[in-house]
Write a protein that holds these residues in place. Sequence first.
Motif, PDB file in Angstrom:
ATOM      1  N   GLU A   1       0.830  -1.200   0.000  1.00  0.00           N
ATOM      2  CA  GLU A   1       0.000   0.000   0.000  1.00  0.00           C
ATOM      3  C   GLU A   1       0.868   1.256   0.000  1.00  0.00           C
ATOM      4  O   GLU A   1       0.614   2.215  -0.735  1.00  0.00           O
ATOM      5  CB  GLU A   1      -0.936   0.005   1.231  1.00  0.00           C
ATOM      6  CG  GLU A   1      -1.980  -1.088   1.231  1.00  0.00           C
ATOM      7  CD  GLU A   1      -1.520  -2.446   1.807  1.00  0.00           C
ATOM      8  OE1 GLU A   1      -2.372  -3.316   1.989  1.00  0.00           O
ATOM      9  OE2 GLU A   1      -0.302  -2.633   2.053  1.00  0.00           O
TER      10      GLU A   1
ATOM     11  N   SER B   1       0.780  -6.815  -9.713  1.00  0.00           N
ATOM     12  CA  SER B   1      -0.370  -6.750 -10.587  1.00  0.00           C
ATOM     13  C   SER B   1      -0.870  -5.302 -10.727  1.00  0.00           C
ATOM     14  O   SER B   1      -1.163  -4.831 -11.826  1.00  0.00           O
ATOM     15  CB  SER B   1      -1.455  -7.663 -10.012  1.00  0.00           C
ATOM     16  OG  SER B   1      -2.590  -7.614 -10.802  1.00  0.00           O
ATOM     17  N   GLU B   2      -0.938  -4.585  -9.608  1.00  0.00           N
ATOM     18  CA  GLU B   2      -1.366  -3.169  -9.619  1.00  0.00           C
ATOM     19  C   GLU B   2      -0.381  -2.319 -10.427  1.00  0.00           C
ATOM     20  O   GLU B   2      -0.785  -1.457 -11.203  1.00  0.00           O
ATOM     21  CB  GLU B   2      -1.418  -2.619  -8.183  1.00  0.00           C
ATOM     22  CG  GLU B   2      -2.466  -3.254  -7.329  1.00  0.00           C
ATOM     23  CD  GLU B   2      -3.772  -2.476  -7.314  1.00  0.00           C
ATOM     24  OE1 GLU B   2      -3.776  -1.279  -7.627  1.00  0.00           O
ATOM     25  OE2 GLU B   2      -4.798  -3.102  -6.989  1.00  0.00           O
ATOM     26  N   ILE B   3       0.918  -2.540 -10.208  1.00  0.00           N
ATOM     27  CA  ILE B   3       1.945  -1.768 -10.921  1.00  0.00           C
ATOM     28  C   ILE B   3       1.820  -1.993 -12.425  1.00  0.00           C
ATOM     29  O   ILE B   3       1.855  -1.040 -13.212  1.00  0.00           O
ATOM     30  CB  ILE B   3       3.364  -2.160 -10.435  1.00  0.00           C
ATOM     31  CG1 ILE B   3       3.591  -1.656  -9.002  1.00  0.00           C
ATOM     32  CG2 ILE B   3       4.439  -1.606 -11.376  1.00  0.00           C
ATOM     33  CD1 ILE B   3       4.817  -2.243  -8.330  1.00  0.00           C
ATOM     34  N   ARG B   4       1.658  -3.244 -12.826  1.00  0.00           N
ATOM     35  CA  ARG B   4       1.543  -3.552 -14.258  1.00  0.00           C
ATOM     36  C   ARG B   4       0.276  -2.940 -14.864  1.00  0.00           C
ATOM     37  O   ARG B   4       0.266  -2.537 -16.011  1.00  0.00           O
ATOM     38  CB  ARG B   4       1.565  -5.074 -14.489  1.00  0.00           C
ATOM     39  CG  ARG B   4       2.936  -5.682 -14.239  1.00  0.00           C
ATOM     40  CD  ARG B   4       3.956  -5.134 -15.220  1.00  0.00           C
ATOM     41  NE  ARG B   4       5.292  -5.651 -14.987  1.00  0.00           N
ATOM     42  CZ  ARG B   4       6.371  -4.892 -14.798  1.00  0.00           C
ATOM     43  NH1 ARG B   4       6.270  -3.582 -14.800  1.00  0.00           N
ATOM     44  NH2 ARG B   4       7.553  -5.428 -14.614  1.00  0.00           N
ATOM     45  N   HIS B   5      -0.769  -2.841 -14.054  1.00  0.00           N
ATOM     46  CA  HIS B   5      -2.027  -2.269 -14.529  1.00  0.00           C
ATOM     47  C   HIS B   5      -1.946  -0.736 -14.597  1.00  0.00           C
ATOM     48  O   HIS B   5      -2.383  -0.124 -15.564  1.00  0.00           O
ATOM     49  CB  HIS B   5      -3.171  -2.697 -13.602  1.00  0.00           C
ATOM     50  CG  HIS B   5      -4.495  -2.161 -14.021  1.00  0.00           C
ATOM     51  ND1 HIS B   5      -5.015  -0.983 -13.527  1.00  0.00           N
ATOM     52  CD2 HIS B   5      -5.396  -2.637 -14.923  1.00  0.00           C
ATOM     53  CE1 HIS B   5      -6.184  -0.757 -14.097  1.00  0.00           C
ATOM     54  NE2 HIS B   5      -6.447  -1.730 -14.944  1.00  0.00           N
ATOM     55  N   ASP B   6      -1.383  -0.112 -13.548  1.00  0.00           N
ATOM     56  CA  ASP B   6      -1.418   1.350 -13.425  1.00  0.00           C
ATOM     57  C   ASP B   6      -0.266   2.077 -14.105  1.00  0.00           C
ATOM     58  O   ASP B   6      -0.356   3.266 -14.367  1.00  0.00           O
ATOM     59  CB  ASP B   6      -1.443   1.756 -11.943  1.00  0.00           C
ATOM     60  CG  ASP B   6      -2.719   1.311 -11.254  1.00  0.00           C
ATOM     61  OD1 ASP B   6      -3.676   0.947 -11.957  1.00  0.00           O
ATOM     62  OD2 ASP B   6      -2.758   1.328 -10.011  1.00  0.00           O
ATOM     63  N   TYR B   7       0.863   1.389 -14.323  1.00  0.00           N
ATOM     64  CA  TYR B   7       2.047   2.062 -14.871  1.00  0.00           C
ATOM     65  C   TYR B   7       2.587   1.322 -16.092  1.00  0.00           C
ATOM     66  O   TYR B   7       3.692   0.779 -16.069  1.00  0.00           O
ATOM     67  CB  TYR B   7       3.130   2.179 -13.795  1.00  0.00           C
ATOM     68  CG  TYR B   7       2.630   2.917 -12.574  1.00  0.00           C
ATOM     69  CD1 TYR B   7       2.508   4.310 -12.581  1.00  0.00           C
ATOM     70  CD2 TYR B   7       2.229   2.222 -11.438  1.00  0.00           C
ATOM     71  CE1 TYR B   7       2.014   4.989 -11.475  1.00  0.00           C
ATOM     72  CE2 TYR B   7       1.727   2.901 -10.329  1.00  0.00           C
ATOM     73  CZ  TYR B   7       1.625   4.283 -10.360  1.00  0.00           C
ATOM     74  OH  TYR B   7       1.122   4.944  -9.275  1.00  0.00           O
TER      75      TYR B   7
ATOM     76  N   LYS C   1       2.447   6.939  -6.841  1.00  0.00           N
ATOM     77  CA  LYS C   1       1.491   7.924  -7.374  1.00  0.00           C
ATOM     78  C   LYS C   1       2.189   9.218  -7.761  1.00  0.00           C
ATOM     79  O   LYS C   1       1.895   9.806  -8.777  1.00  0.00           O
ATOM     80  CB  LYS C   1       0.398   8.205  -6.346  1.00  0.00           C
ATOM     81  CG  LYS C   1      -0.781   7.277  -6.496  1.00  0.00           C
ATOM     82  CD  LYS C   1      -2.010   7.820  -5.799  1.00  0.00           C
ATOM     83  CE  LYS C   1      -3.213   6.955  -6.070  1.00  0.00           C
ATOM     84  NZ  LYS C   1      -3.155   5.635  -5.469  1.00  0.00           N
TER      85      LYS C   1
ATOM     86  N   SER D   1       6.279   7.799  -9.976  1.00  0.00           N
ATOM     87  CA  SER D   1       6.447   6.618 -10.826  1.00  0.00           C
ATOM     88  C   SER D   1       7.426   6.852 -11.971  1.00  0.00           C
ATOM     89  O   SER D   1       8.148   5.946 -12.372  1.00  0.00           O
ATOM     90  CB  SER D   1       5.106   6.159 -11.381  1.00  0.00           C
ATOM     91  OG  SER D   1       4.577   7.146 -12.241  1.00  0.00           O
TER      92      SER D   1
ATOM     93  N   LEU E   1       2.447   1.842  -3.417  1.00  0.00           N
ATOM     94  CA  LEU E   1       1.531   2.426  -4.400  1.00  0.00           C
ATOM     95  C   LEU E   1       1.357   3.923  -4.154  1.00  0.00           C
ATOM     96  O   LEU E   1       1.304   4.712  -5.098  1.00  0.00           O
ATOM     97  CB  LEU E   1       0.174   1.717  -4.372  1.00  0.00           C
ATOM     98  CG  LEU E   1       0.176   0.302  -4.955  1.00  0.00           C
ATOM     99  CD1 LEU E   1      -1.197  -0.337  -4.793  1.00  0.00           C
ATOM    100  CD2 LEU E   1       0.607   0.293  -6.416  1.00  0.00           C
ATOM    101  N   LYS E   2       1.278   4.327  -2.863  1.00  0.00           N
ATOM    102  CA  LYS E   2       1.177   5.755  -2.532  1.00  0.00           C
ATOM    103  C   LYS E   2       2.417   6.481  -3.038  1.00  0.00           C
ATOM    104  O   LYS E   2       2.334   7.554  -3.616  1.00  0.00           O
ATOM    105  CB  LYS E   2       1.059   5.940  -1.014  1.00  0.00           C
ATOM    106  CG  LYS E   2      -0.354   6.041  -0.538  1.00  0.00           C
ATOM    107  CD  LYS E   2      -0.397   6.457   0.922  1.00  0.00           C
ATOM    108  CE  LYS E   2      -1.533   5.735   1.599  1.00  0.00           C
ATOM    109  NZ  LYS E   2      -1.261   5.117   2.847  1.00  0.00           N
TER     110      LYS E   2
END
Length: 127
Positions: free
Chosen positions: A38, A70-76, A45, A48, A41-42
């Motif tokens: 968490e 998974s979040e990193i691959r999706h968001d960045y 933001k 990156s 990810l903050k």
Amino acid sequence: MKILVVDDEVDVQSLFLQRFRKEVRSHEIEFDFALSGEEALKYLKGKSSEVVLILSDINMPGMSGIELLSEIRHDYPSPPPIVMMITAYGDEENYRQAIENGANDFLTKPLDFNLLKEKLKNLIDNG
């Protein structure tokens, strides 16, 4: 090269700074640390675009390293940071999940810092 290390163990920070003292002093490598997925990810933001490499533990309370990946691959997606996953367990399931979710590399604990330095040097030389 800016590297974000994500690990819930507090002593990891001093270990990395100690092992990479020369590289940090010469500004070859800059480390930032997050104690959870968490928190990572903050951090991403706002920064990156600066982060070239993320080293993340897989087994952490809360969000696991695999979920973070998974979040990193999706968001960045671009430019995608290089992500190396670290686990204390060299089990096939974590490895498979890490690769399926887009990990670039996989390291096991206890970390072989010489091997890690070699991998980072290759990234610096080729990047």
